[in-house]
Design a protein around this motif. Structure first.
Motif, mmCIF file in Angstrom:
data_model
loop_
_atom_site.group_PDB
_atom_site.id
_atom_site.type_symbol
_atom_site.label_atom_id
_atom_site.label_comp_id
_atom_site.label_asym_id
_atom_site.label_seq_id
_atom_site.Cartn_x
_atom_site.Cartn_y
_atom_site.Cartn_z
ATOM 1 N N GLY A 167 0.815 -1.203 0.000
ATOM 2 C CA GLY A 167 0.000 0.000 0.000
ATOM 3 C C GLY A 167 0.853 1.260 0.000
ATOM 4 N N ASP A 168 1.956 1.242 0.770
ATOM 5 C CA ASP A 168 2.887 2.377 0.786
ATOM 6 C C ASP A 168 3.482 2.604 -0.599
ATOM 7 O OD1 ASP A 168 2.426 2.747 3.451
ATOM 8 O OD2 ASP A 168 4.245 1.703 4.120
ATOM 9 N N PHE A 169 3.802 1.506 -1.289
ATOM 10 C CA PHE A 169 4.376 1.619 -2.640
ATOM 11 C C PHE A 169 3.361 2.231 -3.602
ATOM 12 C CE2 PHE A 169 5.104 -0.463 -6.843
ATOM 13 C CZ PHE A 169 6.257 0.225 -7.172
ATOM 14 N N GLN A 170 2.106 1.802 -3.495
ATOM 15 C CA GLN A 170 1.070 2.361 -4.367
ATOM 16 C C GLN A 170 0.925 3.865 -4.147
ATOM 17 O OE1 GLN A 170 -2.037 -0.655 -3.186
ATOM 18 N NE2 GLN A 170 -2.490 -0.587 -5.369
ATOM 19 N N ASN A 171 0.919 4.277 -2.877
ATOM 20 C CA ASN A 171 0.788 5.704 -2.575
ATOM 21 C C ASN A 171 1.989 6.482 -3.082
ATOM 22 O OD1 ASN A 171 -1.651 5.219 -1.258
ATOM 23 N ND2 ASN A 171 -0.666 4.936 0.739
ATOM 24 N N TRP A 172 3.165 5.891 -2.923
ATOM 25 C CA TRP A 172 4.388 6.548 -3.396
ATOM 26 C C TRP A 172 4.364 6.691 -4.920
ATOM 27 C CZ3 TRP A 172 8.382 4.983 -6.628
ATOM 28 C CH2 TRP A 172 9.555 5.749 -6.590
ATOM 29 N N LEU A 173 3.885 5.634 -5.590
ATOM 30 C CA LEU A 173 3.871 5.644 -7.049
ATOM 31 C C LEU A 173 2.878 6.663 -7.594
ATOM 32 C CD1 LEU A 173 5.392 3.967 -9.207
ATOM 33 C CD2 LEU A 173 3.372 2.514 -9.384
ATOM 34 N N ASP A 174 1.808 6.921 -6.842
ATOM 35 C CA ASP A 174 0.814 7.913 -7.277
ATOM 36 C C ASP A 174 1.419 9.310 -7.411
ATOM 37 O OD1 ASP A 174 -1.243 6.080 -7.468
ATOM 38 O OD2 ASP A 174 -1.991 6.451 -5.432
ATOM 39 N N GLU A 175 2.524 9.553 -6.730
ATOM 40 C CA GLU A 175 3.138 10.881 -6.750
ATOM 41 C C GLU A 175 4.338 10.958 -7.694
ATOM 42 O OE1 GLU A 175 4.142 11.703 -2.725
ATOM 43 O OE2 GLU A 175 2.062 11.610 -1.997
ATOM 44 N N HIS A 176 4.566 9.906 -8.451
ATOM 45 C CA HIS A 176 5.717 9.880 -9.359
ATOM 46 C C HIS A 176 5.289 9.408 -10.750
ATOM 47 C CE1 HIS A 176 7.514 9.729 -5.337
ATOM 48 N NE2 HIS A 176 8.604 10.228 -5.873
ATOM 49 N N GLN A 177 6.080 9.776 -11.739
ATOM 50 C CA GLN A 177 5.800 9.363 -13.117
ATOM 51 C C GLN A 177 7.115 8.973 -13.792
ATOM 52 O OE1 GLN A 177 2.718 9.023 -14.597
ATOM 53 N NE2 GLN A 177 3.922 7.986 -16.183
ATOM 54 N N TYR A 178 7.125 7.815 -14.422
ATOM 55 C CA TYR A 178 8.317 7.326 -15.126
ATOM 56 C C TYR A 178 7.899 6.767 -16.479
ATOM 57 C CZ TYR A 178 10.054 7.422 -10.321
ATOM 58 O OH TYR A 178 10.382 7.813 -9.042
ATOM 59 N N GLU A 179 8.848 6.742 -17.403
ATOM 60 C CA GLU A 179 8.584 6.176 -18.719
ATOM 61 C C GLU A 179 9.188 4.790 -18.878
ATOM 62 O OE1 GLU A 179 9.546 8.786 -21.897
ATOM 63 O OE2 GLU A 179 8.185 10.375 -21.218
ATOM 64 N N ALA A 180 9.961 4.356 -17.896
ATOM 65 C CA ALA A 180 10.546 3.011 -17.944
ATOM 66 C C ALA A 180 10.779 2.524 -16.518
ATOM 67 C CB ALA A 180 11.865 3.022 -18.719
ATOM 68 N N ILE A 181 10.579 1.224 -16.328
ATOM 69 C CA ILE A 181 10.836 0.569 -15.048
ATOM 70 C C ILE A 181 11.977 -0.416 -15.260
ATOM 71 C CG2 ILE A 181 9.836 -0.742 -13.149
ATOM 72 C CD1 ILE A 181 8.415 1.915 -13.690
ATOM 73 N N VAL A 182 12.905 -0.466 -14.317
ATOM 74 C CA VAL A 182 14.082 -1.332 -14.434
ATOM 75 C C VAL A 182 14.014 -2.435 -13.387
ATOM 76 C CG1 VAL A 182 16.593 -1.431 -14.227
ATOM 77 C CG2 VAL A 182 15.514 0.514 -15.381
ATOM 78 N N ASP A 183 14.036 -3.680 -13.850
ATOM 79 C CA ASP A 183 14.133 -4.847 -12.961
ATOM 80 C C ASP A 183 15.615 -5.004 -12.615
ATOM 81 O OD1 ASP A 183 14.134 -7.270 -11.694
ATOM 82 O OD2 ASP A 183 13.392 -8.436 -13.393
ATOM 83 N N ALA A 184 16.055 -4.291 -11.574
ATOM 84 C CA ALA A 184 17.482 -4.161 -11.275
ATOM 85 C C ALA A 184 18.141 -5.499 -10.944
ATOM 86 C CB ALA A 184 17.679 -3.179 -10.127
ATOM 87 N N ALA A 185 17.454 -6.373 -10.217
ATOM 88 C CA ALA A 185 18.045 -7.666 -9.858
ATOM 89 C C ALA A 185 18.321 -8.500 -11.098
ATOM 90 C CB ALA A 185 17.118 -8.419 -8.908
#
Length: 545
Positions: free
Chosen positions: A298-316
């Motif tokens: 839920g914290d991640f969802q709220n955090w994501l609502d305030e950010h915008q990206y054009e690409a997501i990186v699967d770092a692992a």
């Protein structure tokens, strides 16, 4: 002596055991005459052979697979009636076999009634797609279109969707009966179910579009069409036939950039629609909440609502890529190279998703700290909580933000099985960016510039890919269906035809003939000799990446 007698008695089969074994043999070999003999034997020896549910189903199955023999139809009907009179409850297999027999006798109405009435045998007796097939195909073969449509409606009401064979039959009967609205409807259903079509479908489409005018809207709201295409994810609008006049149907090819060699129209990469995307994102979030600590996600969802990206990186996935050797570990250099390349492309930072445990271990190396601090300061590094599966986080972010996902993960693990669906496959094709490293430099493998699926354009044209394995998609044969075809020459056209000279491309275009009953099949053979020759012997024009 007594021991030998006991052993001999064990070898002697009981009549019912032998009857079942012989019946199983008839089923395997589809031996109708032997099965009928067994049935007659059982009728003559009721005290020895007690026919049960299994026996009746086996006998019905054999009869339903031997419908070319009149005796199979007569005995099949008799056996089904016998089973009902014995108060044995039919199951789905029973009804399907009985429906096949009824349809083979020419009584499609009875075949349909049997399936419609299946629920009277109990809540656990539910039809399958195969249960409806006999009635559906029989109605289609007899050009009884309205009853065929009723069968499909009944299927849908029971949660069953027509697949390729059923859609072909429904499309064909719609064409034969001149049902323009239904042809449009089933062409779209075929678009959703089939990526590529076979020659049987091509023949139906050639007959439909080559048969004269297909009435459509002469004047339409261009903005409305564009909006529908956007909502649907591209590649179709679903608003009905557009334009007037005769259609031009030709076999052609599509260049590597997605431009049709016949009409010069650019095909698109089809994504899932806006509504499907929202449902997909909600589904991922709902499943993640069940598998993860709800407060963390839920914290991640709220955090994501305030950010915008054009690409997501699967770092692992990137950091551990090709690190399975003795000195291998997490490669910060590989991750940094991917992030840098993404930033250089559009001057926008991607979101880097990495487990907190991994972030902590990377901080222990002083050489990593400056870069990690920079990413943290810019708000582009998200450390997933301890005990979490970071797959849920980067997948949800990519779906929610409708952006690209950089990973080589094939997404076949258990979490992807949970969210698995037809549109998940389509979503991956459109959004996943794969990568590799050549001498330390990162190379991206972007999503294809166009999807090899049936496409409907905003001007009402259709492009239909033919089935067949192709080492190079630019050699795949397509049907180009449009009201008018403008013959143009461009670099893309030149690539399509394997020519390096524009004048030769024009010559090749002019030599391509519309489809007819004598068209050959499979790749370049579907084109005129001159087109085929240039496609085989021509030299491709050198183009920059």
């Amino acid at each position: 002596m007594n021991s030998n007698n006991n052993h001999h008695q064990k070898k002697i089969q009981k009549p019912e055991t032998k009857f079942r074994m012989d019946l199983d043999s008839c089923s395997r070999n589809k031996d109708l005459s032997a099965a009928i003999s067994l049935y007659e034997f059982a009728l003559s020896n009721p005290t020895t052979i007690h026919l049960n549910h299994y026996h009746f189903n086996s006998l019905l199955y054999i009869c339903s697979n031997s419908t070319c023999h009149p005796s199979a139809l007569d005995y099949g009907s008799r056996i089904f009636s016998h089973m009902l009179s014995a108060n044995l409850v039919p199951n789905e297999a029973t009804i399907t076999s009985a429906a096949r027999i009824a349809a083979a006798k020419g009584d499609a109405d009875l075949a349909f009634d049997l399936v419609k009435g299946i629920n009277k045998y109990g809540a656990g007796v539910v039809p399958k797609l195969r249960s409806y097939a006999p009635a559906l195909f029989s109605f289609c073969n007899h050009l009884d279109a309205d009853k065929a449509y009723l069968v499909e409606e009944e299927m849908f009401a029971n949660g069953l969707l027509a697949e390729e064979p059923e859609l072909l039959a429904l499309l064909k009967v719609s064409v034969e009966c001149g049902r323009s609205d239904k042809v449009y409807e089933y062409l779209h259903k075929m678009r959703r179910v089939m990526g590529r079509v076979g020659e049987d479908v091509v023949g139906v489409l050639e007959r439909w579009f080559g048969g004269g005018n297909v009435v459509g809207l002469e004047n339409w709201d261009v903005g409305l069409v564009k909006d529908a295409i956007f909502r649907n994810g591209g590649g179709w609008h679903g608003l009905g036939w557009l334009g007037k006049g005769k259609w031009d149907v030709r076999r052609t090819e599509v260049g590597s950039g997605g431009v049709c060699c016949c009409c010069d129209e650019k095909l698109v990469c089809v994504d899932i629609g806006k509504e499907e995307t929202e449902k997909f994102g909600d589904s991922v979030a709902s499943l993640a909440m069940k598998k993860e600590v709800e407060a963390n996600f839920g914290d991640f969802q709220n955090w994501l609502d305030e950010h915008q990206y054009e690409a997501i990186v699967d770092a692992a996935n990137i950091g551990l890529y090709q690190q399975n050797f003795s000195e291998g570990g997490f490669s910060m250099a590989q991750l940094a190279a991917v992030v840098k390349e993404l930033y250089n492309r559009n001057k926008k930072w991607p979101l880097i998703v990495l487990h907190k445990k991994r972030v902590k271990s990377l901080y222990e190396d002083a050489s990593n700290r400056e870069l990690l601090d920079e990413w943290t300061e810019k708000g582009v590094l998200y450390g997933t909580p301890y005990g979490s599966n970071d797959d849920w986080y980067w997948l949800y972010a990519a779906v929610k933000l409708k952006c690209s996902l950089v990973t080589n993960d094939e997404m076949r693990d258990h979490i992807f099985e949970l969210v698995g669906s037809d549109f998940f496959v389509k979503w991956k094709e459109r959004h996943q960016i794969r990568y590799n490293f050549v001498k330390g430099a990162v190379e991206f493998h972007l999503p294809p510039p166009y999807s090899v699926v049936i496409q409907e354009s905003e001007n009402g044209a259709w492009h239909v890919p033919l089935a067949g394995e192709c080492n190079d998609e630019s050699s795949r044969t397509w049907l180009c269906i449009s009201r008018t075809i403008e013959l143009k020459a461009s670099d893309e056209d030149t690539e399509c035809l394997g020519r390096s000279e524009i004048t030769k491309s024009r010559e090749s275009f002019n030599s391509c003939q519309p489809c007819n009953g004598t068209s050959l099949i499979n790749g370049s053979k579907g084109r005129s000799d001159s087109c085929s020759n240039t496609a085989v012997t021509g030299k491709r024009k050198e183009r920059s990446p």
